[in-house]
Design an enzyme around this catalytic site. Sequence first.
Site, PDB file in Angstrom:
ATOM      1  N   LYS A  97     -24.167 -11.673  -0.297  1.00  0.00           N
ATOM      2  CA  LYS A  97     -24.111 -11.374  -1.729  1.00  0.00           C
ATOM      3  C   LYS A  97     -23.586  -9.959  -1.966  1.00  0.00           C
ATOM      4  CE  LYS A  97     -26.337 -15.206  -3.133  1.00  0.00           C
ATOM      5  NZ  LYS A  97     -26.586 -15.847  -1.839  1.00  0.00           N
ATOM      6  N   LYS A 104     -29.560 -14.570  -9.346  1.00  0.00           N
ATOM      7  CA  LYS A 104     -29.785 -15.218  -8.057  1.00  0.00           C
ATOM      8  C   LYS A 104     -30.431 -14.261  -7.067  1.00  0.00           C
ATOM      9  CE  LYS A 104     -24.794 -14.729  -7.129  1.00  0.00           C
ATOM     10  NZ  LYS A 104     -23.565 -15.469  -6.778  1.00  0.00           N
ATOM     11  N   ARG A 117     -14.085 -22.231  -2.163  1.00  0.00           N
ATOM     12  CA  ARG A 117     -14.305 -21.628  -0.864  1.00  0.00           C
ATOM     13  C   ARG A 117     -12.929 -21.378  -0.228  1.00  0.00           C
ATOM     14  NH1 ARG A 117     -18.203 -21.514   2.883  1.00  0.00           N
ATOM     15  NH2 ARG A 117     -19.333 -20.584   1.141  1.00  0.00           N
ATOM     16  N   ARG A 132     -15.617 -26.526  -5.142  1.00  0.00           N
ATOM     17  CA  ARG A 132     -16.884 -27.262  -5.218  1.00  0.00           C
ATOM     18  C   ARG A 132     -17.286 -27.341  -6.687  1.00  0.00           C
ATOM     19  NH1 ARG A 132     -19.267 -23.082  -1.159  1.00  0.00           N
ATOM     20  NH2 ARG A 132     -17.975 -21.883  -2.579  1.00  0.00           N
ATOM     21  N   ARG A 170     -24.354 -25.457 -10.686  1.00  0.00           N
ATOM     22  CA  ARG A 170     -24.024 -25.021  -9.330  1.00  0.00           C
ATOM     23  C   ARG A 170     -23.009 -25.966  -8.704  1.00  0.00           C
ATOM     24  NH1 ARG A 170     -29.917 -25.171  -6.924  1.00  0.00           N
ATOM     25  NH2 ARG A 170     -29.750 -27.166  -8.037  1.00  0.00           N
ATOM     26  N   ASP A 185     -15.930 -16.780  -1.703  1.00  0.00           N
ATOM     27  CA  ASP A 185     -16.231 -17.649  -2.841  1.00  0.00           C
ATOM     28  C   ASP A 185     -15.579 -17.062  -4.081  1.00  0.00           C
ATOM     29  OD1 ASP A 185     -17.636 -19.304  -1.208  1.00  0.00           O
ATOM     30  OD2 ASP A 185     -19.617 -18.721  -1.927  1.00  0.00           O
ATOM     31  N   GLU A 227     -18.834 -14.017  -3.802  1.00  0.00           N
ATOM     32  CA  GLU A 227     -19.586 -13.833  -2.556  1.00  0.00           C
ATOM     33  C   GLU A 227     -18.606 -13.758  -1.390  1.00  0.00           C
ATOM     34  OE1 GLU A 227     -22.756 -16.558  -1.698  1.00  0.00           O
ATOM     35  OE2 GLU A 227     -23.582 -16.469  -3.733  1.00  0.00           O
ATOM     36  N   ASN A 273     -18.939 -14.874   2.534  1.00  0.00           N
ATOM     37  CA  ASN A 273     -19.784 -15.550   3.507  1.00  0.00           C
ATOM     38  C   ASN A 273     -19.302 -15.258   4.926  1.00  0.00           C
ATOM     39  OD1 ASN A 273     -21.563 -17.678   1.817  1.00  0.00           O
ATOM     40  ND2 ASN A 273     -19.554 -17.434   0.871  1.00  0.00           N
TER      41      ASN A 273
END
Length: 315
Positions: A125, A160, A210, A225, A233, A273, A281, A283
């Site tokens: 994050k 979050k 992604r 997504r 979400r 992301d 984000e 990852n």
Amino acid sequence: MNILFVADPLEVFKTYKDTTFSMMREAQRRGHRVSACEPRHMAWRTGGQVTAMVRDIELTGALDDWFRVSKEGPRALREFDAVIMRKDPPFDSEYFYATHLLEQAEREGAKVFNKPAALRDHPEKLAIMEFPQFTGPTLVTRRADDVKQFHAEHQEIILKPLDGMGGMGIFRVGADGLNLGSIIETLNQEGTTTIMVQRFLPEIAKGDKRVLVIGGKPVPFSLARIPQGSEIRGNLAAGGKGVAQPLSARDLEIANAIGPVLASRGLLLVGLDVIGDWLTEINVTSPTCFQEIHDQAGFDVPAMFIDALEAALAG
């Protein structure tokens, strides 16, 4: 080449979509030997080396009994040509300790990907803070008053936890501020836990993309997504629908700027992301979506990854 995958239990893999499985399959296809262990199997003793109880495996090609064990026993991690850290989040204390064991294995001569120190230095994050030119309005705080002020400024927000995964613990608050106080109390636990707040991006309706970056280079397709029904979400774990699509000009701009920086720090595989035009984000622990992109777009992501791994070891 003998590759050790440090991962979740093989018995729980969903091989039809598992990215680690796709890496193993491509490695075996090229003639490399595949081994596996879990973080809990690693150990170190004074005067010795970091070892693990390792299973040497062969992929069978079957859907259910997808692997068989050819040999099992303790091995030093430095004996392998490459160690791939693929333990799924959360990045909890045990994950943190595992990175220190892996870093000790590096000192002993092991080649670990992603680099353990880089995993610790890039919390998924918070890593976006280094690249504010690509991020939308974001707040990181423990203070309830900060969150309320941010909401007053931006009206629609997302809150979050910093250690969440798969969309867990994400809340949307509209302009009316309904339940904002209760949500803050739930997430920040009376000011003891830091949380992230971001301006709500309506582009989420078109998907949380992604964008994979391998060896500093973007995969030419993302997996968008897309939230389903009344869900906000897009995470696949939260029921989102994954749709492969070519990278946009903005996706490429972000990936080409960030990818080489992170690759130079030992992050062979990164998952960015992106919602609309904004990075949300970064990852680094166990990025996924290899098989979905391959199946839908025809681009061989596992092959690109093993190419990058072989190049990193040759260099």
